[in-house]
Design a protein around this motif. Structure first.
Motif, PDB file in Angstrom:
ATOM      1  N   VAL A 165     -14.525  25.965 -51.901  1.00 27.40           N
ATOM      2  CA  VAL A 165     -14.974  25.397 -50.722  1.00 27.40           C
ATOM      3  C   VAL A 165     -15.079  23.853 -51.198  1.00 27.40           C
ATOM      4  O   VAL A 165     -14.994  22.951 -50.283  1.00 27.40           O
ATOM      5  N   LEU A 166     -15.763  23.784 -52.275  1.00 27.20           N
ATOM      6  CA  LEU A 166     -16.073  22.504 -52.902  1.00 27.20           C
ATOM      7  C   LEU A 166     -14.941  21.582 -53.101  1.00 27.20           C
ATOM      8  O   LEU A 166     -14.891  20.461 -52.877  1.00 27.20           O
ATOM      9  N   THR A 202     -13.097  20.895 -48.952  1.00 27.85           N
ATOM     10  CA  THR A 202     -13.726  20.106 -48.180  1.00 27.85           C
ATOM     11  C   THR A 202     -13.618  18.629 -48.342  1.00 27.85           C
ATOM     12  O   THR A 202     -13.525  17.947 -47.235  1.00 27.85           O
ATOM     13  N   ALA A 250     -12.072  16.310 -45.195  1.00 26.56           N
ATOM     14  CA  ALA A 250     -12.680  15.048 -44.869  1.00 26.56           C
ATOM     15  C   ALA A 250     -11.829  13.772 -44.936  1.00 26.56           C
ATOM     16  O   ALA A 250     -11.877  12.807 -44.345  1.00 26.56           O
ATOM     17  N   ALA A 300     -21.390  22.586 -49.317  1.00 26.40           N
ATOM     18  CA  ALA A 300     -20.226  22.178 -48.515  1.00 26.40           C
ATOM     19  C   ALA A 300     -20.705  21.381 -47.291  1.00 26.40           C
ATOM     20  O   ALA A 300     -20.225  20.516 -47.037  1.00 26.40           O
ATOM     21  N   VAL A 354     -21.555  18.152 -48.558  1.00 22.72           N
ATOM     22  CA  VAL A 354     -20.265  17.125 -48.945  1.00 22.72           C
ATOM     23  C   VAL A 354     -19.577  16.751 -47.718  1.00 22.72           C
ATOM     24  O   VAL A 354     -19.316  15.651 -47.565  1.00 22.72           O
ATOM     25  N   VAL A 355     -19.655  17.687 -46.649  1.00 22.99           N
ATOM     26  CA  VAL A 355     -18.875  17.303 -45.347  1.00 22.99           C
ATOM     27  C   VAL A 355     -19.759  16.026 -44.841  1.00 22.99           C
ATOM     28  O   VAL A 355     -19.207  15.101 -44.337  1.00 22.99           O
ATOM     29  N   ASP A 411     -19.539  12.963 -46.701  1.00 16.97           N
ATOM     30  CA  ASP A 411     -17.954  12.123 -46.635  1.00 16.97           C
ATOM     31  C   ASP A 411     -17.791  11.691 -45.086  1.00 16.97           C
ATOM     32  O   ASP A 411     -17.394  10.705 -45.058  1.00 16.97           O
ATOM     33  N   VAL A 464     -17.127   7.679 -42.816  1.00 16.97           N
ATOM     34  CA  VAL A 464     -16.137   7.296 -41.795  1.00 16.97           C
ATOM     35  C   VAL A 464     -16.841   7.225 -40.544  1.00 16.97           C
ATOM     36  O   VAL A 464     -16.268   7.350 -39.283  1.00 16.97           O
TER      37      VAL A 464
END
Lengths: 200, 158
Positions: free
Chosen positions: A13-14, A17, A21, B59, B62-63, B66, B70
């Protein structure tokens, strides 16, 4: 679920992702809703051009896709030509040139380069920047995008800067890992100003 | 059915039935081991739930982190065009469609519009009501093989 399996899933998952992105970022860098899935011919081309012209453009764009090149810059350039009421033959010529430049940029920077970087690199190649310099910049920037430094270089040259001096300034920033805003802050007047001994 | 004691029976079936009537011998500490095993399984369930929650949280962070890189930036486009009755913005961000992005006239005859644009490099121009193409006076010009004034804008990632 055993503990090692959970660790593997967590790691996956890490790891996955940021990659997803990053793809989104690359597409976002292209602006305007990212890469649009084409069927046979992009619907925007069909809407703006006669069918025969749209098909001709679509064939060229399909060949770019087959070669792994981004297609959105080509679609946008065609739409730009259409908005400017340019004859179809001239648009086709422009698309062919852009496709060739994208291909050279991809060969130079590698097939995994994002669409935004490829498009800016293609523009730089079209203004005469050598592939060796693109590679040099890529080496300095690492995983960071090339769009901002290349864009700064293109802007300086477009404003009348000597290309060598503009490139030196951009490269100096890249060498010290400067932030993107520093590229935008390069004073073009400072570079364009005639220096003692300059022959311009 | 015979009423005699099954302990003395030679019938295998009766012998088996008699054996089943005796309480099964339980090893010493069996109950304690069973309780410990149940506790262990419960702890593993909690650990798994916690790990899944942690993974989902990480997760998500992180998303979101990130995506911040943008995130679209508000870019204001401005053109001073006192004699125009309408001004459109066309570019890579709106498929070069003059109907999509109209500028609004300010009190000082300056036409403006603000767009949220993701990081990237965009070609664009202004088109006035009489069909005149105009570059942005502050943006860098770009090569235009189509013969109209065109500007270019780079939206940085930070």
């Amino acid at each position: 679920m055993t503990r090692p399996l959970v660790v593997i899933v967590l790691a996956a998952v890490l790891t996955a992702t940021p990659a997803v992105a990053q793809d989104a970022g690359n597409l976002a860098g292209m602006g305007n809703a990212g890469q649009v899935a084409l069927t046979s011919v992009d619907r925007r081309l069909v809407a703006r051009f006669p069918a025969s012209v749209a098909t001709r453009f679509g064939t060229l764009i399909d060949s770019a896709r087959t070669d792994g090149l981004p297609t959105e810059p080509l679609v946008l350039r065609a739409l730009e030509g259409g908005a400017k009421r340019v004859p179809a033959d001239r648009i086709y010529t422009a698309l062919s040139r852009l496709r060739a430049a994208l291909s050279r940029a991809s060969e130079t920077l590698g097939p995994s380069t994002g669409a935004g970087d490829l498009t800016t690199a293609a523009a730089a190649l079209q203004t005469g920047l050598s592939p060796a310099r693109l590679i040099e910049l890529q080496g300095l920037r690492g995983a960071a995008s090339l769009t901002v430094p290349l864009g700064a270089y293109l802007d300086l040259v477009a404003r009348g800067a000597v290309s060598e001096r503009a490139w030196d300034r951009v490269l100096a920033l890249a060498r010290r890992d400067a932030a993107d805003r520093e590229y935008a802050a390069i004073d073009s007047a400072d570079i364009i100003a005639r220096q003692p001994g300059d022959r311009r | 059915m015979s009423g005699k004691s099954t302990e003395h029976s030679t019938d295998p079936l009766e012998a088996a039935v008699a054996a089943l009537r005796h309480p099964a011998p339980i090893a010493p500490g069996f109950a304690e081991r069973t309780r410990q095993r149940a506790d262990h399984l419960r702890r593993r369930q909690h650990w798994l739930a916690g790990s899944t929650t942690l993974a989902a949280t990480v997760a998500l962070v992180v998303v979101l982190t990130d995506r911040q890189m943008v995130m679209p930036a508000g870019v204001t486009f401005a053109l001073n065009a006192p004699s125009s009755t309408s001004v459109s913005l066309v570019g890579d961000f709106n498929d070069w469609d003059a109907e999509q992005t109209r500028l609004e006239r300010g009190t000082d005859d300056e036409w403006t519009v603000t767009l949220d644009l993701p990081p990237g490099r965009y070609r664009f121009a202004y088109v006035t009501d009489d069909g005149t193409w105009l570059p942005d006076p502050k943006a860098a010009p770009t090569v235009d093989e189509f013969g109209e004034p065109t500007s270019v804008l780079t939206v940085p990632t930070e």
